[in-house]
Design an enzyme around this catalytic site. Structure first.
Site, mmCIF file in Angstrom:
data_model
loop_
_atom_site.group_PDB
_atom_site.id
_atom_site.type_symbol
_atom_site.label_atom_id
_atom_site.label_comp_id
_atom_site.label_asym_id
_atom_site.label_seq_id
_atom_site.Cartn_x
_atom_site.Cartn_y
_atom_site.Cartn_z
ATOM 1 N N LYS A 12 8.470 0.682 5.181
ATOM 2 C CA LYS A 12 7.319 1.504 4.818
ATOM 3 C C LYS A 12 6.032 0.879 5.338
ATOM 4 C CE LYS A 12 4.909 0.173 2.102
ATOM 5 N NZ LYS A 12 3.619 -0.392 1.619
ATOM 6 N N GLY A 16 0.808 -1.215 0.000
ATOM 7 C CA GLY A 16 0.000 0.000 0.000
ATOM 8 C C GLY A 16 0.839 1.261 0.000
ATOM 9 N N ARG A 46 0.859 -5.664 -4.989
ATOM 10 C CA ARG A 46 0.925 -6.583 -3.852
ATOM 11 C C ARG A 46 1.341 -8.003 -4.247
ATOM 12 N NH1 ARG A 46 -1.021 -4.296 0.759
ATOM 13 N NH2 ARG A 46 -2.322 -2.436 0.555
#
Length: 549
Positions: A198, A77, A141
């Site tokens: 992240k 994301g 992803r």
């Protein structure tokens, strides 16, 4: 792309690097490491990258300046600051040698496997300096976990003559990075793999990783919005606002937003698990706060709910564990059944305790828990309307209490889910500098021959020049967990510490915030102006470093 006035100003902003990265760099090796848990199993799975030392970047003589090409992937994301990691990589590469080249793989790990990429030149990179989003190269992803993927990626590594690959992602993405680094090292392919931390959820941190990038910006963005809702709440005086915030596996965002905005109720998932609370316990708590405020003539309030709350309720957590196993083993048998047939099938295969829990859940929630998982094997909790579930259950509870005169007020509610609003904002000054330094650090780890490492920046409550840069082995973050019915190495998520100062500070004030209206309105993120306004860190980070808030 036409730039807004703010974007033009932000593009011109020059991030500050820690002193150690302002000139030539060398590495200082520290203690050898071990995995977060399951040491013997992790060591066996990662014999070539396990147990490496922590390293610190310090000023030194000029190191290797031979030309090199590097690839970069944005994975998972979005989080504010991703572009600055890339600009930090680019600038540091060019500082080492103007002939160095950077290639970005498009739309995440899938671009690496499918050989979709673009060269990131100065013209490309300059357009995205200090901006939000991941649109420079996109994200995805796709999991990097199979030999076929690793070998397919190796084809483009050879074609582009890449010395290293930098994977910018969260816990799952960096787990993939650790597996990829081990595979390439075992094969002696000569390509290095470096990770960058992240996730706006804030659950990728430890004593070396003070925070994951994006958390600072996202929580400030959400807190601005919550403060706006609180101001509306006290203006209209007629609604309870139930606000769900991001945080699938931990409540760091909810806690930080509560510290910034002082809502009447903030549910911390880790506390729910610790106290073995039921869904009804949570509903009763919110209803009691609403009743006490109504008795004072205040038929309004604000409730913050973490996205992953439902998984932390112990009875539902046990249910999810059984459903995960059932889905892994028998998912094909019931996925095409209609709703009633699927429910009957599931109930017949669950333990008595979990079947009872499943049968008592609202149909929308039970349906969602039984559906396919995300690519990493997780329940897609963002699709579960937990805020609506709680609001409706509180409403029904207060109706019952009204008949017995335990509640004498009015109850209306509004629902909010703050998710995408915080993922791609312009990075705060903190994230702008932090991410730029992460990118530069990743390049120095490559130049100094490291692989299977994560770039880290610490001491970040001090002025930027005094921040410390370094690297930690990815294997030291790993433990074994069950995913899709099998035990696999994954990075251990860091949950809210119920003995830590951020939570204890919140706990010391929440009773006052519950009964009285103590709302705080932090306002928008500031980019320009007095340092005491523009350069504040999160309250979480300040409290963890024994600073005043």
């Amino acid at each position: 792309m036409e730039l807004s006035a703010l974007q033009k100003a932000r593009v011109a902003f020059k991030p500050t690097l820690p002193k150690a990265l302002q000139g030539s760099v060398t590495l200082k090796e520290g203690e050898l490491t071990h995995s977060a848990a399951d040491q013997d199993k992790i060591k066996k799975l990662f014999p070539n990258t396990y147990g490496k030392p922590v390293v610190e970047l310090i000023p030194g003589l000029a190191g290797n300046t031979e030309p090199m090409n590097v690839g970069v992937i944005l994975s998972g994301g979005q989080a504010p600051g991703g572009h600055n990691v890339i600009t930090g990589i680019f600038d540091e590469l060019k500082k080492l040698n103007p002939e160095n080249r950077l290639f970005g793989f498009l739309m995440g790990p899938a671009g690496f496997v499918k050989h979709n990429y673009r060269e990131l030149t100065k013209e490309v990179v300059d357009e995205y300096r200090n901006t939000g989003g991941f649109d420079m190269i996109g994200s995805g992803r796709t999991k990097l976990e199979t030999t076929r993927q690793f070998e397919k990626g190796m084809e483009i590594v050879r074609e582009l003559n890449l010395k290293a690959l930098i994977i910018i992602g969260g816990d799952d993405s960096n787990t993939n990075a650790s597996v990829l680094a081990e595979y390439y090292e075992a094969k002696k392919y000569g390509v290095q793999v470096i990770g960058c931390p992240k996730t706006i959820d804030g659950d990728l941190k430890n004593e070396y990783i003070e925070t994951s990038f994006g958390f600072d910006t996202a929580t400030k963005t959400y807190s601005e919005l919550i403060g706006n809702i609180e101001r509306d709440c006290t203006s209209a005086c007629k609604y309870w606002h139930f606000i769900k915030v991001m945080g699938r596996s931990a409540s760091h965002i909810a806690l930080e937003c509560a510290l910034q905005t002082r809502p009447n109720v903030c549910i911390i998932s880790e506390e729910v698990r610790e106290k073995d609370m039921s869904l009804n316990d949570i509903v009763e708590h919110i209803a009691e706060v609403a009743a006490k405020r109504a008795a004072k003539g205040m038929n309004y309030g604000v409730v913050i709910v973490p996205e992953g709350l439902i998984e932390f309720i112990p009875a539902i957590h046990r249910l999810i564990g059984e459903l995960n196993d059932l889905l892994a083993e028998h998912g094909e048998e019931y996925k095409d059944l209609d709703a009633k047939e699927r429910t009957d099938y599931i109930l017949s295969h669950l333990s008595k305790e979990c079947a009872k829990t499943f049968a008592t859940l609202p149909s929308d929630v039970s349906r969602q828990l039984s559906l396919e998982r995300d690519p990493h094997g997780n329940v897609q909790v963002s699709l579960i309307e937990t805020e609506k579930l709680l609001a409706e259950m509180v409403k029904e509870k207060l109706k019952k209490w009204k008949r017995s005169h335990k509640f004498t007020g009015k109850f209306g509610y509004q629902l909010h889910f703050l998710g995408y609003e915080g993922r791609c904002g312009f990075p705060s000054n903190y994230d702008t500098n932090y991410c730029y330094a992460l990118g530069a650090t990743a390049v120095q780890l490559i130049a100094n021959g490291k692989t299977g490492y994560m770039a880290v920046i610490s001491n970040t409550t001090e002025p930027t020049e005094d921040w410390k840069a370094g690297g930690i082995p990815l294997t030291m973050l790993l433990n074994m967990e069950k995913r899709k019915g099998k035990m696999k190495p994954v990075i251990l998520k860091t949950l809210v510490d119920l003995e830590g100062k951020p939570f204890l500070t919140f706990a010391a004030h929440r009773d006052e915030w519950a009964e009285d209206t103590c709302f705080a309105y932090p306002g928008p993120i500031q980019y320009f102006g007095p340092s005491e306004v523009c350069d504040q860190t999160t309250k979480t980070l300040r409290l963890e470093h024994e600073k005043e808030i």
